[in-house]
Write a protein that holds these residues in place. Sequence first.
Motif, short mmCIF file in Angstrom:
data_model
loop_
_atom_site.label_atom_id
_atom_site.label_comp_id
_atom_site.label_asym_id
_atom_site.label_seq_id
_atom_site.Cartn_x
_atom_site.Cartn_y
_atom_site.Cartn_z
N GLU A 18 0.88 -1.17 0.00
CA GLU A 18 0.00 0.00 0.00
C GLU A 18 0.92 1.21 0.00
OE1 GLU A 18 -3.36 2.22 -0.11
OE2 GLU A 18 -3.57 0.07 0.27
N VAL A 19 0.90 1.97 -1.11
CA VAL A 19 1.76 3.15 -1.26
C VAL A 19 0.91 4.34 -1.68
CG1 VAL A 19 3.88 1.87 -1.80
CG2 VAL A 19 2.30 2.47 -3.64
N LYS A 20 1.46 5.55 -1.56
CA LYS A 20 0.67 6.72 -1.94
C LYS A 20 0.58 6.87 -3.46
CE LYS A 20 4.34 10.12 -1.40
NZ LYS A 20 5.30 10.33 -0.42
N ASP A 21 1.62 6.42 -4.19
CA ASP A 21 1.60 6.51 -5.65
C ASP A 21 2.70 5.62 -6.22
OD1 ASP A 21 4.00 7.98 -5.24
OD2 ASP A 21 2.95 9.89 -5.44
N VAL A 74 8.29 2.80 -6.72
CA VAL A 74 9.57 2.73 -7.44
C VAL A 74 10.72 3.02 -6.48
CG1 VAL A 74 10.99 3.85 -9.21
CG2 VAL A 74 8.62 3.21 -9.72
N GLU A 75 10.57 4.03 -5.63
CA GLU A 75 11.63 4.36 -4.68
C GLU A 75 11.92 3.21 -3.73
OE1 GLU A 75 13.83 6.89 -4.74
OE2 GLU A 75 12.82 7.25 -6.66
N TRP A 76 10.88 2.53 -3.26
CA TRP A 76 11.09 1.37 -2.38
C TRP A 76 11.79 0.25 -3.13
CZ3 TRP A 76 11.18 0.72 2.67
CH2 TRP A 76 10.55 1.67 3.48
N VAL A 77 11.37 -0.03 -4.36
CA VAL A 77 12.01 -1.11 -5.13
C VAL A 77 13.49 -0.79 -5.37
CG1 VAL A 77 12.09 -2.29 -7.36
CG2 VAL A 77 9.91 -2.01 -6.20
N LYS A 78 13.80 0.46 -5.62
CA LYS A 78 15.20 0.83 -5.84
C LYS A 78 16.05 0.59 -4.60
CE LYS A 78 15.74 4.78 -8.10
NZ LYS A 78 15.44 6.15 -8.58
N ARG A 79 15.44 0.57 -3.42
CA ARG A 79 16.16 0.30 -2.16
C ARG A 79 16.31 -1.19 -1.88
NH1 ARG A 79 13.15 3.60 2.38
NH2 ARG A 79 14.66 2.44 3.64
N CYS A 80 15.58 -2.01 -2.61
CA CYS A 80 15.56 -3.46 -2.38
C CYS A 80 16.92 -4.07 -2.73
CB CYS A 80 14.48 -4.08 -3.28
SG CYS A 80 14.32 -5.86 -3.11
N PRO A 81 17.38 -5.03 -1.91
CA PRO A 81 18.57 -5.78 -2.32
C PRO A 81 18.26 -6.53 -3.62
CG PRO A 81 17.95 -6.30 -0.05
CD PRO A 81 16.85 -5.48 -0.63
N ASN A 82 19.27 -6.76 -4.45
CA ASN A 82 19.05 -7.57 -5.65
C ASN A 82 18.53 -8.93 -5.19
OD1 ASN A 82 19.11 -9.06 -7.99
ND2 ASN A 82 21.21 -8.52 -8.53
N PRO A 83 17.32 -9.33 -5.60
CA PRO A 83 16.73 -10.55 -5.06
C PRO A 83 17.32 -11.85 -5.61
CG PRO A 83 15.26 -9.54 -6.64
CD PRO A 83 16.40 -8.60 -6.47
N MET A 84 18.21 -11.75 -6.57
CA MET A 84 18.81 -12.93 -7.19
C MET A 84 20.33 -12.81 -7.15
SD MET A 84 16.29 -14.79 -8.14
CE MET A 84 14.53 -14.58 -8.29
N PRO A 85 21.03 -13.94 -7.30
CA PRO A 85 22.49 -13.89 -7.29
C PRO A 85 23.07 -13.10 -8.47
CG PRO A 85 21.72 -16.15 -7.07
CD PRO A 85 20.53 -15.30 -7.33
N GLY A 86 22.39 -13.08 -9.60
CA GLY A 86 22.88 -12.36 -10.78
C GLY A 86 21.90 -11.29 -11.18
#
Length: 126
Positions: free
Chosen positions: A83-86, A91-103
């Motif tokens: 649940e996000v405001k927009d 996008v800003e949260w996803v950019k903070r995410c660790p790379n979810p895969m080894p490559g």
Amino acid sequence: MRVMVLVKATKDSEAGLMPSTELFEAMGRFNEELIKAGIMQAGDGLKPSSEGKRVAFDGSSRTVIDGPFPATNELVAGYWLWEVKDMAEAVEWVKRCPNPMPGPSEIEIRPLYEMADFAELLTQTA
């Protein structure tokens, strides 16, 4: 606004490769940040498509298709419901995410339909 955040599958995730301890812990910390911010509503990883099924529909006919499924880059390896405001906040949260895969990997963000999106249709049936 609610969004579904989709972690795309890779050859490694489809092979059932488990994350490293470091990645597992980093994703746990990221999930805790999402929870503390009141954004994360749900989230999980998915087992490889080799353990899944698809049901194909054609009129009243149903056909069950066993995995694994082709086009690995189009499959989903995990998801979050946020649940996000927009979209910009998502996008800003996803950019903070660790790379979810080894490559190399990819995450897709898709807005969910809300009842307000069907307002015109609902007034036509009332």
